[in-house]
Design an enzyme around this catalytic site. Structure first.
Site, PDB file in Angstrom:
ATOM      1  N   CYS B 143       0.828  -1.213   0.000  1.00  0.00           N
ATOM      2  CA  CYS B 143       0.000   0.000   0.000  1.00  0.00           C
ATOM      3  C   CYS B 143       0.859   1.259   0.000  1.00  0.00           C
ATOM      4  CB  CYS B 143      -0.934  -0.001   1.199  1.00  0.00           C
ATOM      5  SG  CYS B 143      -0.106  -0.269   2.782  1.00  0.00           S
ATOM      6  N   HIS B 223      -2.557   5.150   6.539  1.00  0.00           N
ATOM      7  CA  HIS B 223      -1.259   5.781   6.743  1.00  0.00           C
ATOM      8  C   HIS B 223      -1.346   7.224   6.275  1.00  0.00           C
ATOM      9  CE1 HIS B 223       0.019   1.682   7.159  1.00  0.00           C
ATOM     10  NE2 HIS B 223      -0.125   1.398   5.887  1.00  0.00           N
TER      11      HIS B 223
END
Lengths: 361, 361, 361, 361
Positions: B143, B223
Site C-alpha cells: 500500500c 497511513h
C-alpha cells in the site's frame, strides 16, 4: 535567604507546577509562592506540599478558601515578595499580565504560547543566554521549538548545518486531560504548510534555513521529531553524533537497549526515579541516526510537559543578572535537577557532561 | 462465460476479500472461487455471500466443513478452474505457493509482502502495465509503495521530480484486530533509517532518488505520508497539482471541506456508500500542498486495506494478456469500481478522469 | 407517488443521514428532502447522492449556495411537501423546532437527546407502537435505551424479568470526530449513580426495576453493555436465549466464530456489505451469556450510530397511521433494510425472523 | 544489618522493580539483590541505581556481562544471602522456581499469576496475615483480587455484605509495552462468565458470595471496577463509607475535586511526588458511591502496576515471622511508603489512618 533569587509562579498547571519543583531544588533560588484561580486537585496538591498559595484574581480568593485551599493573599501580594515571576498561565493571558508585572517592578518570564513580540526576546539558554541578561522580560519558547534550537543549534555550532526540514508528530493532549480534549484513532495533519515551529526557531536563531510540518497523532505524551538535514559537507555519523554530544541537554537513547518508542523512554524516566517521570533532555536515538554523504536524518523525542523547565530556570538567572555565564547557569541547573548526558551508560551525569563540554570547547 | 478471465483468490483476508469483491464487478472477469484455511466469521461471511469456497490445505477441508463452512474442494480443484490466481495469503506463504501455481499452469499475482525477486516483477498499473503483459507472475507492491509510485510517478511524468524524501506515519494494526496486536498511547519509530518503502518503489521506478523514514502511530486505519520534494525547477502550486490531476488514482480532498484528518476521509467513504467504506485512491490534501521555489511539500492518505485492489485488477488483465493498453485497463477498472478524481465536486467520476487524462495526454 | 408517506429529515448528521438512507429503501415512503445548515463534506455528499437539499435556517441558504451546495429552498418549503419530519438536529434544538412542525401541520419524530416531556411519548417499536398511532409527535429513545428496552422487554414478555442492573461501557465520541472531542488512554466513570439510561427505559416500559451505571472508555465505535438480571424463577440458558430469539432486532454473535470484541462485529458488518457498515440489531453474545439459578448475566453490543434507525422508520409509520400492526411494520422495516436474526448461520434473514416470531407468538 | 530481613527479588519487571524499591525503604528489611535474564534498559537502570544484580539463569550471566550489566553472580548465589525471595517472574515460572527456593531453604512469595495450589496459601494482609506466619511460601493475589478483598472485606468486617457482583473494566496492557501487545479502539469482553477474579477472592475470603465479569478496554493504566452489592440490611451512605474508611489501603477520591477519570488519579500521584507515580491504595470515588435501601453501588480504581506492593511487603514479614501482628505490619509498611487515607484533605497520612483504625477498632 535574602541573597537568593525570590521567584513566584503564576499559574500552577502543567508547566507551573514543574517550574515550582525546579526552583525549590536550585541552591540560589527560593520559591516565594504560586498563584492560581482553580479549586480542584491541582492546587490542593500544592497545599499538601505546603507551598505558599495566592489567588491570581482577587475575586477568586474567597472561592478558593471556601474549597479548602489555604490562600495567603493575592497575586499582588506575591509580586511584592519576589524578584522574578514565571507566568505559566494559559496562552494569551501572559501577554495581558506583563504590564502588571512591569508595574510591580518584577521581572517576568512568559511561556512559548505567547508571541515573540510581547516580551521582545525569545530564550533558549545555550543559544542566547547572554542577550537576556538584565532584561525585564523574556519568553521561553515552546517545547517543540526548544528541542529544535537545541539540536539544530548543535549542528550549527559544529559548522555542519545548511538546511533542515522537520516533520513533527505531536501528542494530541496531555495525559491527565479527561474532559474531551483528545483525538481518537486518527492522525490530524495541520492544515497549513509550513507549521509555525520553524519560523519560531528563527526568533532565537534568526539565520536558520528551517521548515517544519506537523501532524497530531492520537497519543498523550511526547512529540516525535524527524529531521532531514542537508549538511555543509560530507560528514560521518560520528561527526554528527559528536556535534550533538557537545551540546547541552541532548541525551542519547538506543533502540538496542529496548528504548524503541516514546513510551519506552517515559518508562525509563520512571525507572530512574525522575520526579513526575519527567524527561528534560532531548532524547535522541543514537543508533537510528543515519548520515549519507552530506545528508543526515535522525529522530528524537520531546517530553512536552517538562523540556522547557531547565530553560526557564536559566532564564530566571539571566533576568536576575546574578550569573553572567550561560554555561555556568546551565551546568548548575542540570546538576540541581539531576540531568544526564546518557541514561544508561555508567553513572554519567550532567555534571560530567559539563566537563565534557568545556573539554570540547 | 468462457470468454471471461477466470479468477481465483487464495486467502480470504483483508486484501483477498476485497479483491474477490472487485473481480465480481468487472465486466470481463468471473470469480471462480476463494480458498482459505480458517473456520471463523471471515470465511463464514463468504458463505453468506454465496461465494464458492475451497480449502487452501486439503487437511483443513474436513475441519472447515465441520464448522459449517460449505467447502467445494481443495485449492488444486480451484486452480483447475481458473486462468489467474491472486495470492493473498500471509507474508512468505505466497513465495512458497508460486511453484504450485506454475505447476498448475495458472498465472499468479503475489502481494507486496513478498520479495521482488520471487515473481521477478513488481507492478503498479500506471507505471509498468506493459512490462507485465503475458508474464506468468507479478507482485502488486504494498500500500505504501503503491501510493509512492502513483504520486512520485505523477511528478516524474510531468518532468518535475528531482529528489523526494518521505516521512510515513503508519497505522499500527487493522481496525478489526482484537488479539493484542496493537500499540497503545505511543509512537514507534522504525529502528532503521531509511525504511524499506523507498527502495521498494525503485523496483517499479528504478531511477527515483527517493528515501523514506517511517513510524507507527497508535491508530488503526490509514497511513499518512509527508513528502518533501526537490523539483527540477521552480514551479507553481497549480503546476504541481496539475501533475497529480493528470495521473490516475489520485483524488483531491480539502481541509476547507472539513476533511481535516484520516478519519474524516474514512467517514466520507462511508457517506459515499463505498463497499466496506474503502478508499482506493490516494487522497491528497489539495489545499495543504505547498510549493516554495523548487521545493514542494504535501501530505496524503493511504487506505492500506484497499488501495492495492485496483492495481490487482489491472495486474490480472496484464497477466491474462487480454488487454494490451494499460490506460484502457485502468479506465475500465476505475469505472467498474466507481473510483473518482474528486469526491465532492460535481459528479466527477473516474470515467471523466479517464477523458481528462486522454485530454491531458 | 401520492400514496407514499412523504418524509423529510431535518439535520443531516450521524442519525439524519442514516434515516434518509433507510427511508429511501422503504416501499411505502419517499424522501422529500433533507435540510441542514452546514457547508462541509457532510452535506456535499448529500448533493453527490442527488438528495433534495434545503436550508434549515433561511439565513444559511446563501452561504450554502456559495459553498457549492445546491439548496432548493428553506425548511419551511420542505415542511410544505411532507407528512412526517424526522428531527435529527443537535440535542435541544428538536425541542425548539417542535412548535414549528406543529404549526406546519407536519407530524414530528424527535431523537433521544430530547426530554420525554417534549413530545410526551417515547417510542420503541416492539414495546409501544400502538400507543403512537396517529400522534402528532413522539421521541425515538437513545441508542442505549433502545437496546435496553429491546432486551429487557424480551425477558419481560417471556415472564422472566424481576430486576435488572446494567453497567454500560460507552464509546467516547463518534469515529469521524477529529476536532478534539475525545478522551485518551483513560476511562471516565459518570459522576452520578445511577446513570440516566435506566430511568429513561421506564419512559417506554414504566414498571421495569432497572438501574444503570455508565463509564466512557477510549474507543470510538459502539457501546458494550453488561447486565446482571434477577429472573422471576430458576431458568435454563436455553429459556433465556429463547426469550431473546423471540424478540425482534436482537441478533446473536458468538466468540467461537471469532467475534470476540466490538471491532470484530464492526468488521463483520463491513464484510456483509452493510451500508456504512451499520449494525441495526442488538448483537448479543450467545455463547457468553450465563445463567445460574435465577440469575442471568450477559453482554451485548450497541452500534450507537445506527441502532435507532429501524425504530425511527416504524415511528414514521405509526405517526402516519397507515399501518396499525406494529409487528407488520417491524417486519417490513427489517426486510427492507436486510436485518438478520443471526449473521452467520445459513441465510437467515429478518424475514424468517418475522415468521419465527409469529410462530413463537 | 544482620537483624534485618534479607530479601531478594527474582524478576526485575513491573512488580519486581517496585518491590525492590519498597523493600529498600522498610526499616526492618534490606535488599540483598535482584536477579533477571534481560539485557535491556530495565536491568540497566538497576545498575544505574547501584542495586546488586544476579543472573536468574547461569547461562545468561555472560550475555548480561557482555551487554554491560554488572552481574555479581547467579540466582543461587543470591538465594544463599537471603531469608525471603519475592518471585516476580512471568506467569508460570514462579511455580517452577518454588522447589528451588525450598531446596535453598529460602521462604518464597509468589505473585497472583500463579495458581493458589502452588503455594497453598493466598495472601491479603488485612484478611489473613496471621495464617501466613512462619509459612515457607504464600501467593500475593493479583491486583484485581487484592482490591476486591480489600473492599468486600471492609463491608464484610462491618457486617454489611450479603452478595456482590462486579464488572471489571481492565486496562489492556502496561504503559511501557511497545511491542504489539495492545488492543486498539475496541473493548474485548471475556468469553466466559463469570471471570476468574470472583473465585480467586474466595481463596482469601472463602465464604464470599461474589461473582465478576470482565472486559478489556483500550487504555494502558489502571482498572476500573463497578460493584453492585446487596447489603445485609438497609444502610446509609455514611455507614457504607465508614466501613471503607475503617479498612486499610482504601483512599477516597472525589469527582468534585476534579478527579473524574483514571488518568486524573494517575496525575494526582505524579503531583504528590509518588515514586513512579504509583498508587498503592484502592482509590474509591466517595462522592459517586450510592446506596439505595439495602443496595450499594460504587466504583474504584486499581493501579495494577503497584497495588500489590504493600501486600508483598507484609507477606515478607509474615513469612519471616518477625512481626506477629498484621495491623502493626500494615501500619509500618504504609508509613514507610507514605500511603494515605485521603490524598487531598489536610496532611492525613497512613499513620493517622492507623490511629483512625485503632480508634475505630
Amino acid at each position: 535567604m535574602s541573597d537568593k533569587i525570590r521567584v513566584g509562579v503564576n499559574g500552577y498547571g502543567v508547566i507551573g507546577k514543574r517550574v515550582a519543583d525546579a526552583v525549590r531544588v536550585q541552591p540560589d533560588m527560593e520559591l516565594a509562592g504560586v498563584s492560581d484561580v482553580t479549586t480542584d486537585y491541582r492546587i490542593k496538591t500544592a497545599a499538601v506540599l505546603d507551598l505558599p498559595i495566592f489567588a491570581s484574581l482577587p475575586e477568586k480568593a474567597a472561592e478558593m478558601q471556601a474549597a479548602g485551599v489555604p490562600v495567603l493573599g493575592t497575586l499582588d501580594d506575591l509580586l511584592g515578595r519576589i524578584d522574578v515571576v514565571v507566568d505559566c498561565t494559559p496562552k494569551g493571558i501572559g501577554a495581558k499580565n506583563l504590564a502588571r508585572y512591569r508595574a510591580a517592578g518584577v521581572k517576568a518570564i512568559l511561556q512559548g504560547g505567547e508571541k515573540h513580540d510581547v516580551a521582545g526576546h525569545s530564550f533558549v539558554a545555550q543559544a542566547n543566554y547572554a542577550s537576556a541578561l538584565g532584561r525585564d522580560a523574556t519568553r521561553v519558547v515552546s517545547c517543540n521549538t526548544t528541542s529544535t534550537v537545541r539540536t539544530l543549534g548543535a549542528l550549527k555550532d559544529a559548522g555542519l548545518l545548511r538546511k533542515a526540514r522537520g516533520v513533527l508528530i505531536r501528542r494530541a493532549t496531555d495525559p491527565w486531560e479527561a474532559d474531551h480534549s483528545g483525538i481518537m484513532n486518527t492522525v490530524v495533519p495541520e492544515a497549513h504548510i509550513p507549521s509555525h515551529q520553524g519560523p519560531d526557531a528563527q526568533t532565537v536563531l534568526p539565520d536558520l534555513d528551517v521548515l517544519t510540518v506537523a501532524a497530531k497523532a492520537c497519543h498523550t505524551q511526547c512529540h516525535l521529531h524527524y529531521w532531514i538535514v542537508e549538511l555543509t559537507r560530507t560528514a560521518s555519523r560520528d561527526e554528527v553524533l559528536g556535534a550533538f554530544r557537545q551540546a547541552p541537554r541532548i541525551a542519547m537513547v538506543r533502540a538496542s537497549d529496548g528504548i524503541v518508542a516514546l513510551n519506552s523512554t517515559v518508562e525509563l524516566m520512571r525507572d530512574l526515579g525522575r520526579p513526575r517521570g519527567d524527561l528534560w533532555e532531548v532524547a535522541l536515538w543514537e543508533d537510528v541516526l543515519a548520515v549519507h554523504g552530506h545528508e543526515a536524518i535522525y529522530t528524537y523525542q520531546v517530553f512536552n510537559e517538562a523540556i522547557v523547565v531547565p530553560e526557564t530556570i536559566d532564564a530566571i538567572r539571566a533576568l536576575a543578572g546574578r550569573m553572567t555565564d550561560g554555561a555556568e547557569s546551565i551546568a548548575l541547573t542540570d546538576r540541581a535537577l539531576g540531568m544526564r548526558r546518557d541514561f544508561l551508560i555508567g553513572r554519567e551525569t550532567a555534571d560530567d557532561g559539563a566537563d565534557e563540554r568545556s573539554a570540547g570547547a
